[in-house]
Design a protein around this motif. Sequence first.
Motif, mmCIF file in Angstrom:
data_model
loop_
_atom_site.group_PDB
_atom_site.id
_atom_site.type_symbol
_atom_site.label_atom_id
_atom_site.label_comp_id
_atom_site.label_asym_id
_atom_site.label_seq_id
_atom_site.Cartn_x
_atom_site.Cartn_y
_atom_site.Cartn_z
ATOM 1 N N ALA A 257 22.431 20.284 15.401
ATOM 2 C CA ALA A 257 21.131 19.924 14.837
ATOM 3 C C ALA A 257 21.126 19.979 13.316
ATOM 4 O O ALA A 257 20.413 19.220 12.659
ATOM 5 C CB ALA A 257 20.055 20.843 15.395
ATOM 6 N N SER A 258 21.926 20.865 12.740
ATOM 7 C CA SER A 258 21.946 21.003 11.280
ATOM 8 C C SER A 258 22.529 19.774 10.591
ATOM 9 O O SER A 258 22.375 19.608 9.379
ATOM 10 C CB SER A 258 22.755 22.240 10.877
ATOM 11 O OG SER A 258 24.137 22.053 11.149
ATOM 12 N N MET A 259 23.162 18.895 11.344
ATOM 13 C CA MET A 259 23.792 17.708 10.774
ATOM 14 C C MET A 259 22.818 16.561 10.569
ATOM 15 O O MET A 259 23.180 15.518 10.010
ATOM 16 C CB MET A 259 24.953 17.264 11.671
ATOM 17 C CG MET A 259 26.069 18.297 11.771
ATOM 18 S SD MET A 259 27.230 17.960 13.114
ATOM 19 C CE MET A 259 27.982 16.451 12.555
ATOM 20 N N VAL A 260 21.564 16.713 11.056
ATOM 21 C CA VAL A 260 20.552 15.670 10.867
ATOM 22 C C VAL A 260 19.325 16.272 10.188
ATOM 23 O O VAL A 260 19.153 17.492 10.162
ATOM 24 C CB VAL A 260 20.150 15.019 12.211
ATOM 25 C CG1 VAL A 260 21.346 14.326 12.850
ATOM 26 C CG2 VAL A 260 19.583 16.052 13.174
ATOM 27 N N SER A 261 18.469 15.391 9.663
ATOM 28 C CA SER A 261 17.301 15.867 8.913
ATOM 29 C C SER A 261 15.978 15.411 9.519
ATOM 30 O O SER A 261 14.922 15.725 8.979
ATOM 31 C CB SER A 261 17.371 15.367 7.461
ATOM 32 O OG SER A 261 18.554 15.812 6.839
ATOM 33 N N ARG A 262 16.031 14.652 10.632
ATOM 34 C CA ARG A 262 14.796 14.175 11.256
ATOM 35 C C ARG A 262 14.822 14.468 12.748
ATOM 36 O O ARG A 262 15.890 14.416 13.387
ATOM 37 C CB ARG A 262 14.626 12.670 11.038
ATOM 38 C CG ARG A 262 14.557 12.240 9.578
ATOM 39 C CD ARG A 262 14.269 10.752 9.467
ATOM 40 N NE ARG A 262 15.238 9.966 10.236
ATOM 41 C CZ ARG A 262 15.081 8.658 10.509
ATOM 42 N NH1 ARG A 262 13.998 8.026 10.090
ATOM 43 N NH2 ARG A 262 16.007 8.018 11.200
ATOM 44 N N GLN A 263 13.635 14.757 13.311
ATOM 45 C CA GLN A 263 13.548 15.081 14.733
ATOM 46 C C GLN A 263 14.075 13.947 15.600
ATOM 47 O O GLN A 263 14.727 14.184 16.623
ATOM 48 C CB GLN A 263 12.086 15.374 15.104
ATOM 49 C CG GLN A 263 11.506 16.638 14.488
ATOM 50 C CD GLN A 263 12.011 17.905 15.170
ATOM 51 O OE1 GLN A 263 12.615 17.871 16.226
ATOM 52 N NE2 GLN A 263 11.762 19.047 14.533
ATOM 53 N N GLU A 264 13.801 12.695 15.205
ATOM 54 C CA GLU A 264 14.227 11.557 16.031
ATOM 55 C C GLU A 264 15.734 11.344 16.045
ATOM 56 O O GLU A 264 16.250 10.567 16.861
ATOM 57 C CB GLU A 264 13.530 10.270 15.568
ATOM 58 C CG GLU A 264 13.647 9.991 14.088
ATOM 59 C CD GLU A 264 12.473 10.515 13.295
ATOM 60 O OE1 GLU A 264 12.086 9.849 12.314
ATOM 61 O OE2 GLU A 264 11.926 11.584 13.645
ATOM 62 N N LEU A 349 21.773 22.425 4.122
ATOM 63 C CA LEU A 349 21.011 22.020 2.938
ATOM 64 C C LEU A 349 21.235 20.557 2.558
ATOM 65 O O LEU A 349 20.754 20.110 1.508
ATOM 66 C CB LEU A 349 21.378 22.922 1.750
ATOM 67 C CG LEU A 349 20.979 24.393 1.904
ATOM 68 C CD1 LEU A 349 21.423 25.196 0.701
ATOM 69 C CD2 LEU A 349 19.467 24.521 2.101
ATOM 70 N N ARG A 350 21.938 19.815 3.385
ATOM 71 C CA ARG A 350 22.205 18.397 3.092
ATOM 72 C C ARG A 350 21.134 17.552 3.755
ATOM 73 O O ARG A 350 21.043 17.498 4.983
ATOM 74 C CB ARG A 350 23.603 18.014 3.557
ATOM 75 C CG ARG A 350 24.683 18.796 2.846
ATOM 76 C CD ARG A 350 26.068 18.402 3.277
ATOM 77 N NE ARG A 350 26.375 17.028 2.920
ATOM 78 C CZ ARG A 350 27.581 16.487 3.070
ATOM 79 N NH1 ARG A 350 28.576 17.203 3.574
ATOM 80 N NH2 ARG A 350 27.785 15.230 2.735
ATOM 81 N N MET A 351 20.318 16.894 2.973
ATOM 82 C CA MET A 351 19.202 16.092 3.467
ATOM 83 C C MET A 351 19.597 14.612 3.510
ATOM 84 O O MET A 351 20.631 14.209 2.985
ATOM 85 C CB MET A 351 17.972 16.298 2.570
ATOM 86 C CG MET A 351 17.562 17.754 2.416
ATOM 87 S SD MET A 351 17.072 18.502 3.990
ATOM 88 C CE MET A 351 16.799 20.199 3.473
ATOM 89 N N GLY A 352 18.715 13.825 4.123
ATOM 90 C CA GLY A 352 18.950 12.381 4.156
ATOM 91 C C GLY A 352 19.696 11.957 5.392
ATOM 92 O O GLY A 352 19.354 12.333 6.517
ATOM 93 N N SER A 353 20.750 11.158 5.221
ATOM 94 C CA SER A 353 21.485 10.596 6.358
ATOM 95 C C SER A 353 22.259 11.674 7.111
ATOM 96 O O SER A 353 22.498 12.760 6.588
ATOM 97 C CB SER A 353 22.461 9.518 5.868
ATOM 98 O OG SER A 353 23.385 10.070 4.948
ATOM 99 N N ARG A 354 22.656 11.325 8.304
ATOM 100 C CA ARG A 354 23.366 12.276 9.156
ATOM 101 C C ARG A 354 24.706 12.677 8.542
ATOM 102 O O ARG A 354 25.443 11.831 8.033
ATOM 103 C CB ARG A 354 23.607 11.646 10.542
ATOM 104 C CG ARG A 354 24.078 12.630 11.590
ATOM 105 C CD ARG A 354 24.300 11.917 12.909
ATOM 106 N NE ARG A 354 25.654 11.382 12.981
ATOM 107 C CZ ARG A 354 26.116 10.673 14.011
ATOM 108 N NH1 ARG A 354 25.317 10.378 15.004
ATOM 109 N NH2 ARG A 354 27.343 10.231 14.027
#
Length: 363
Positions: A257-264, A349-354
Amino acid sequence: MSTSPAPIRETNGIWLVAEREITSKLRSKAFMISTGILLLIALAGILIGGFVSKNPEATKIAVTSETAAVVEALPNVAVTEVADRDEAESLLRSEDVEAAVIPHDGTLGYSVIALRDAPSSIVMGLAETPEVEILEPATTNPLLRYFIALGFGIVFLMAASTFGGTIAQSVVEEKQTRVVELLISAIPARTLLAGKVIGNTVLAMAQILALAAIATVGLIVTGQTEVLATLGSPIIWFAVFFLFGFILLAALFAAAASMVSRQEDIGATTTPLTLLVMAPYFLVIFFNDNPLVLGIMSYVPFSAPVGMPMRLFVGEAQWWEPIVSLLILLGTCVAAIAIGAKIYENSLLRMGSRVKLKEALRG
């Protein structure tokens, strides 16, 4: 002169995060209602199964013209007349009948043959105990074996998928709302991960223990003490295997889960883990009577919590096998936690794309 806040000790930080995970769940009406429904369904299933077993369907018996009169006098039987032993064995192997009473040269003049287990109601109901011949001896009742496999499979699937999904959603929610940046400024990422894993493990184990208590009460109420006696050791081993198996899965769910920034986007990284959780359920349902498949399942870390207790229940496992399987699971658990922690630290702490897996592992 300003002073920086005192750092939080690692152990204190872990328990603070764990307490936060537990209290947030216990305050959730959806979680409490779903848990209550699950416990009620488990109790209802055991009670219904127990009451149905006390009012069984008619036992299907094959007879010849010479033995028909003997069997027809017994209560709750459905008689199928056959020409000879060969036809009776054919019906037994196709499971169209549960037993056959055929002529025999012994004292009684007849004997009972069965495929795996002779119906006790038939054997005891005859005037004298006849000679019994078992074609394929079985260690447990096939129907009981199926329901026990179904129970272990469902409990593992429901608990692992529910709390694994909860961890994944919590991680992404903290990233999406930027709360994680505040948390990381106070405690290390590994401490945050450990707290999440411990908190959800406590909740999952509490649910497993509650289900075990419900099962015990249900079996006692319905008078199924023999089943309870045979299930004691397998249930204990199931709880032990589930504990470490869930820790393994929880660490991997958090890392994924930490590898993505959006629930979808959660499904993109957690789908392989979801399939791993589902696999033991389907395998134990379809292959609960296959010693080879169960044997393999009992040593594979992701399916051992289901496979090994089933083998213990049917008496197919040696005393040392669960110990060896548990050691394999512990080793895999340590490796999964180490890999999961690295991915979690490098991706949190990496936001944005996966974040790609290779990048998460490299840092």
